[in-house]
Motif scaffolding. Structure first.
Motif, short mmCIF file in Angstrom:
data_model
loop_
_atom_site.label_atom_id
_atom_site.label_comp_id
_atom_site.label_asym_id
_atom_site.label_seq_id
_atom_site.Cartn_x
_atom_site.Cartn_y
_atom_site.Cartn_z
N ALA A 87 0.83 -1.20 0.00
CA ALA A 87 0.00 0.00 0.00
C ALA A 87 0.86 1.25 0.00
O ALA A 87 0.65 2.17 -0.78
N PHE A 88 1.88 1.28 0.88
CA PHE A 88 2.70 2.48 0.95
C PHE A 88 3.56 2.64 -0.30
O PHE A 88 3.85 3.75 -0.73
N ALA A 89 3.98 1.53 -0.88
CA ALA A 89 4.87 1.63 -2.04
C ALA A 89 4.11 2.15 -3.26
O ALA A 89 4.67 2.87 -4.07
N TYR A 90 2.84 1.80 -3.39
CA TYR A 90 2.13 2.14 -4.62
C TYR A 90 1.06 3.20 -4.43
O TYR A 90 0.18 3.34 -5.24
N VAL A 91 1.15 3.94 -3.30
CA VAL A 91 0.09 4.90 -3.05
C VAL A 91 0.16 6.07 -4.03
O VAL A 91 -0.85 6.60 -4.47
N ASP A 92 1.39 6.48 -4.41
CA ASP A 92 1.47 7.40 -5.54
C ASP A 92 1.34 6.53 -6.77
O ASP A 92 1.64 5.36 -6.75
N LEU A 120 18.60 2.09 0.83
CA LEU A 120 18.44 1.32 -0.40
C LEU A 120 16.99 1.23 -0.87
O LEU A 120 16.64 1.59 -1.98
N LEU A 121 16.10 0.72 0.02
CA LEU A 121 14.72 0.48 -0.41
C LEU A 121 13.83 1.71 -0.29
O LEU A 121 12.72 1.73 -0.78
N GLY A 122 14.33 2.73 0.40
CA GLY A 122 13.49 3.90 0.70
C GLY A 122 12.90 4.56 -0.53
O GLY A 122 11.79 5.07 -0.50
N GLY A 123 13.65 4.49 -1.65
CA GLY A 123 13.19 5.14 -2.88
C GLY A 123 11.87 4.61 -3.39
O GLY A 123 11.14 5.32 -4.08
N PHE A 124 11.56 3.35 -3.05
CA PHE A 124 10.31 2.77 -3.53
C PHE A 124 9.09 3.44 -2.92
O PHE A 124 7.99 3.28 -3.42
N PHE A 125 9.29 4.11 -1.79
CA PHE A 125 8.12 4.63 -1.08
C PHE A 125 7.89 6.10 -1.36
O PHE A 125 7.31 6.80 -0.57
N LEU A 135 -5.13 5.57 0.54
CA LEU A 135 -4.56 4.58 1.45
C LEU A 135 -5.63 4.11 2.45
O LEU A 135 -5.77 2.92 2.74
N TRP A 136 -6.41 5.07 2.92
CA TRP A 136 -7.46 4.76 3.90
C TRP A 136 -8.50 3.84 3.26
O TRP A 136 -8.94 2.86 3.85
N LYS A 137 -8.87 4.16 1.98
CA LYS A 137 -9.82 3.30 1.29
C LYS A 137 -9.29 1.88 1.20
O LYS A 137 -10.01 0.92 1.45
#
Lengths: 380, 296
Positions: A33-38, A192-197, A210-212
């Motif tokens: 959810a957090f990775a693909y919210v944008d 390293l992985l932070g960029g995904f979010f 995100l709430w939905k």
């Protein structure tokens, strides 16, 4: 019976394993959810594939509708093809309450569930006399007439006719106590992985998306839990008895009429919940979103995931939400003529999946996975 | 009065085309107790093949005959590849396979011929055979009804007078016993599929040749519902029942719905489904169908 004995005797380590498994599942859902919210896209070649939460939210709606099909086809063995009818009914009732009476989304479910349940029971009544293929015919007919019913002039003030019913007056606002922003910021700081979010704080739009997602996942989880309990209870065993052999189920004291109408009711109610979620995500209920093609696609989801398996509904929902969309965003592959990519490729792929899986893997993806797993374990 | 007569003529026109597709359904149901959801799409593909042949300059009726042969061969292939390996008494996988064929055939037709409606060659002489005040009976209606009756007569003869027809009737009457008496089940059913597809293609060609209609990949979806209702109404295993069912559905669509004020015109599809519901609930085996008895 055997399963029950095993499950009550499970050892402590096994239970820990189960808890750990579910915890991992929930955490990975949240990470996705957090990775693909944008709006997230994956590019392969020159094609962009959309992976945003909008798709996943649709997948949840389809998953719940397919879960309904699991109850009526997978566990009761009644070939009911008309799930799009109830999917649409739920969607329209919810849209009407939200748009014309400014109800909040969750409250509309209180109306959607009982009304779809009753409608399903009433329309399930003919199933007491009609069996097998005849039932398939009739329910397919129901699915085919739904769009022309909501386009009726007399229902215009409720359904909005061919233009559809907009529900954009209701906004999903995430409760203030949920630390979305903080979590997102923390995830972005992971090396390293932070960029995904993504970066920076979440916008209100992203927060509401995100709430939905979280809300719909919770509703889906609740539905799965209820259906799981139903299947493992007395009425659920009666349903499976009917599926395996109707005549012998009747002779061993199963009340065919009550059990069948119950399963129709449950399936329709789940279809209605799915439809309500679909409308909450899309923001409009329009007649062509509930055509008979949708009914067939839901069957594809059922079969691909695996008829008569609960996790299969999730696989099916994802397939339905992602495959047609990705097929239409595939605009160029070398060696494949463009003509084949611009037409209804998604429908072609789903049809081929339906045939191939029925021929070679009748239990769907879930059965295939289980078989693979048991082979791996046996080898060790 | 004129209007009523005109509507009755319309009913006969529509009813005959539904009956032709319904006959295809009935043939397959007779043999395998299976309802082929892809029947309409197969017929649509056949009609497109006819159109393609006609565009290539082949005379019209030759194009129809070649199209029928093509779709018969295709249906025989489909039966061999996808249907034969399944147990005919287990309905769910068969329904799913035919739904899959529905999606695939529809998608392929849309990819090859696109979604735009195209006009179809006139199979029958245009103009009216008979005009009285405002009532017109077009040649199209007469020929549509005539070809429906002709097809039924041919099938009737084929099934009662030929050896393969006898085998077909034996299989549809009792699969196990006919296997024991030496009938080769597979090819016999394949023959049924081929015959059904040929009838369907003729039906779809006639349907598309209606001066007011055009051919497009989704044209058979509505016709499928009407034809299925016609087949169920007449009894799913009765050839002449299909004609009666087709005419009844045409009558409901063009006459009854027009005279009932509270049913809007676009509800004819719903009316067909309601008729289907009533028939299946009150008399599940249709008007002319045989009843089945379940043994334990």
């Amino acid at each position: 019976m055997l399963q029950r004995v095993q499950s009550t005797n499970e050892t402590r380590s096994e239970r820990n394993y189960q808890v750990a498994k579910w915890a991992c599942f929930v955490i990975s859902l949240l990470l996705i959810a957090f990775a693909y919210v944008d709006v997230g896209t994956i590019s392969i070649g020159s094609n962009n594939y959309n992976l945003s939460l909008i798709r996943l939210n649709k997948a949840i709606a389809y998953t719940i509708a397919i879960l309904g099909l699991q109850v009526v086809i997978g566990y009761t063995g009644q070939i009911a093809l008309g799930q799009s009818f109830f999917f649409g009914t739920g969607a329209y009732i919810s849209a009407w309450l939200i748009a014309d009476h400014s109800w909040p989304f969750l409250l509309t479910l209180l109306i959607v569930v009982p009304s779809c349940f009753l409608l399903g029971m009433v329309l399930g009544l003919p199933a007491l006399r009609i069996r097998g293929l005849y039932l398939a015919l009739l329910t397919f007919g129901l699915a085919a007439v739904f769009p022309s019913i909501v386009k009726l002039d007399k229902l215009y003030s409720y359904t909005g006719g061919a233009g559809g019913k907009l529900t954009s007056n209701y906004k999903f606002i995430a409760p203030a106590w949920l630390p979305f922003d903080e979590v997102a910021q923390a995830l972005q700081k992971i090396p390293l992985l932070g960029g995904f979010f993504g970066d920076g704080p979440l916008s209100t739009r992203e927060e509401s998306r995100l709430w939905k997602y979280i809300l719909f996942s919770l509703i889906a989880g609740l539905c799965f839990w209820l259906v799981h309990n139903l299947i493992h209870s007395r009425p659920g065993r009666a349903m499976r008895a009917i599926r395996d052999n109707e005549t012998s189920a009747a002779t061993s004291g199963v009340n065919l009429a009550i059990t069948k109408t119950l399963s129709f009711g449950v399936a329709s109610a789940l279809g209605g919940v799915g439809g309500a979620i679909y409308v909450a995500e899309v923001g409009i209920a329009s007649p062509d979103d509930f055509s008979s093609l949708v009914a067939i696609y839901l069957i594809v989801g059922l079969v691909v995931g695996g008829v008569g398996t609960l996790p299969g509904a999730v696989v099916g929902g994802l397939i339905y939400a992602l495959v047609p969309d990705w097929a239409s965003s595939t605009q160029s592959i070398s060696f494949v003529p463009e003509r084949w990519l611009q037409g209804p490729t998604g429908s072609l792929i789903l049809g081929i999946l339906l045939i191939v899986l029925t021929l070679f893997l009748p239990g769907g993806v879930v059965a295939g996975w289980r078989r693979l797993k048991s082979k791996m374990i046996a080898k060790q | 009065m004129d209007l009523l007569l005109q509507r009755i003529f319309d009913a006969i026109t529509n009813g005959s085309t539904y009956a032709l597709i319904a006959v295809a359904m009935v043939l397959i149901f007779k043999a395998t107790t299976l309802i082929n959801f892809a029947q309409g799409e197969q017929a649509m593909l056949g009609a497109f093949a006819v159109l393609q042949l006609w565009n290539w300059g082949i005379p019209m009726w030759w194009a129809v005959i070649i199209g029928m042969l093509f779709s018969a061969a295709l249906a025989a292939g489909l039966e061999r590849a996808f249907i034969r390996k399944f147990d005919p008494t287990d309905h769910l996988p068969l329904v799913i396979i035919t739904l899959g064929l529905f999606l695939v055939i529809n998608a392929i037709a849309a990819i090859i011929w696109r979604f735009d409606p195209q006009s179809f060659p006139q199979l029958f002489p245009s103009g009216n055979a008979f005009t009285y005040n405002n009532v017109r009976l077009s040649w199209y209606s007469i020929f549509a009804f005539g070809s429906c009756v002709l097809v039924l007569l041919i099938f009737q003869t084929l099934l009662t007078k030929t050896k393969v027809g006898l085998a077909f009737r034996a299989v549809s009457s009792n699969l196990e016993s006919s296997r024991l008496s030496g009938i080769n089940i597979g090819p016999t059913l394949q023959f049924g599929w081929a015959l059904a597809a040929a009838a369907g293609t003729l039906g779809a060609s006639i349907y598309a040749a209606n001066p007011v209609l055009q051919i497009e990949p989704s044209m058979m979806l509505r016709a499928l519902i009407f034809s299925v209702t016609a087949a169920a109404l007449g009894g799913l295993d009765s050839l002449w029942g299909a004609l009666i069912g087709g005419l009844t559905i045409g009558f409901v669509q063009s006459v009854v719905v027009q005279y009932i004020p509270f049913i809007p015109n676009e509800m004819s599809l719903s009316a067909a489904v309601v008729v289907l519901l009533i028939v299946l609930t009150l008399r599940p085996s249709g008007v002319l169908g045989t009843r089945t008895v379940e043994r334990v």
